[in-house]
Enzyme design. Structure first.
Site, short mmCIF file in Angstrom:
data_model
loop_
_atom_site.label_atom_id
_atom_site.label_comp_id
_atom_site.label_asym_id
_atom_site.label_seq_id
_atom_site.Cartn_x
_atom_site.Cartn_y
_atom_site.Cartn_z
N HIS A 103 11.89 10.79 3.02
CA HIS A 103 11.52 10.23 4.35
C HIS A 103 12.86 9.73 5.17
CE1 HIS A 103 12.29 6.76 1.71
NE2 HIS A 103 12.46 6.11 2.87
N HIS A 105 14.60 7.57 8.27
CA HIS A 105 14.63 6.62 9.25
C HIS A 105 15.05 6.78 10.42
CE1 HIS A 105 13.96 3.33 6.07
NE2 HIS A 105 14.36 4.44 5.28
#
Length: 142
Positions: A103, A105
């Site tokens: 992932h 940010h």
């Protein structure tokens, strides 16, 4: 390398087992609001394919995540009148990774303002929903 754990929170979100505030989705990625944001508009870009982090991600997943990250960076900057954007990605515990599904940010930033500390406090769902709507509106304007 440690094996991918399909019970991680992002895998569960992708399977619809946990709720999230989705702001963007394509065939390979999804972007959701971070429930413990470091700034208003903090989103996470996640590949739909199971991969632990950048070290084991297939090239096509990395490409899709990079393109979605760019799109979301433009949207959060516009939606929150940012002066810039912080993009962070962590790999393995020693690198700061906490959830072991790749992932990225994406955090809108303003000159002279620090990011909020990571306290573990969750944002109110209605605030996340409103911020998600701002980002979705910015995406349609791009």
């Amino acid at each position: 390398m440690t094996a991918y754990d399909p019970s991680n929170v992002f895998a569960r979100i992708l399977r619809g087992e946990l709720p999230s505030h989705t702001v963007y989705e394509d065939e390979a990625t999804v972007a959701i609001m971070d429930i413990m944001p470091r700034a208003d508009g903090h989103v996470l870009v996640i590949p739909k394919v199971a991969c632990r982090n950048v070290l084991d991600a297939p090239p096509e997943a990395l490409q899709a995540v990079a393109l979605a990250t760019q799109r979301l960076a433009r949207a959060v900057k516009a939606a929150f009148d940012g002066d810039g954007v912080t993009i962070q990605q962590f790999n393995e515990s020693a690198g700061g990774q906490v959830v072991f599904h790749l992932h990225v940010h994406v955090i809108p930033r303003h000159d002279g303002m620090s990011m909020k500390p990571h306290t573990g406090a969750m944002e109110k769902p209605e605030v996340l929903a409103a911020n998600a709507e701002r980002i979705r509106s910015a995406l349609t304007a791009l």
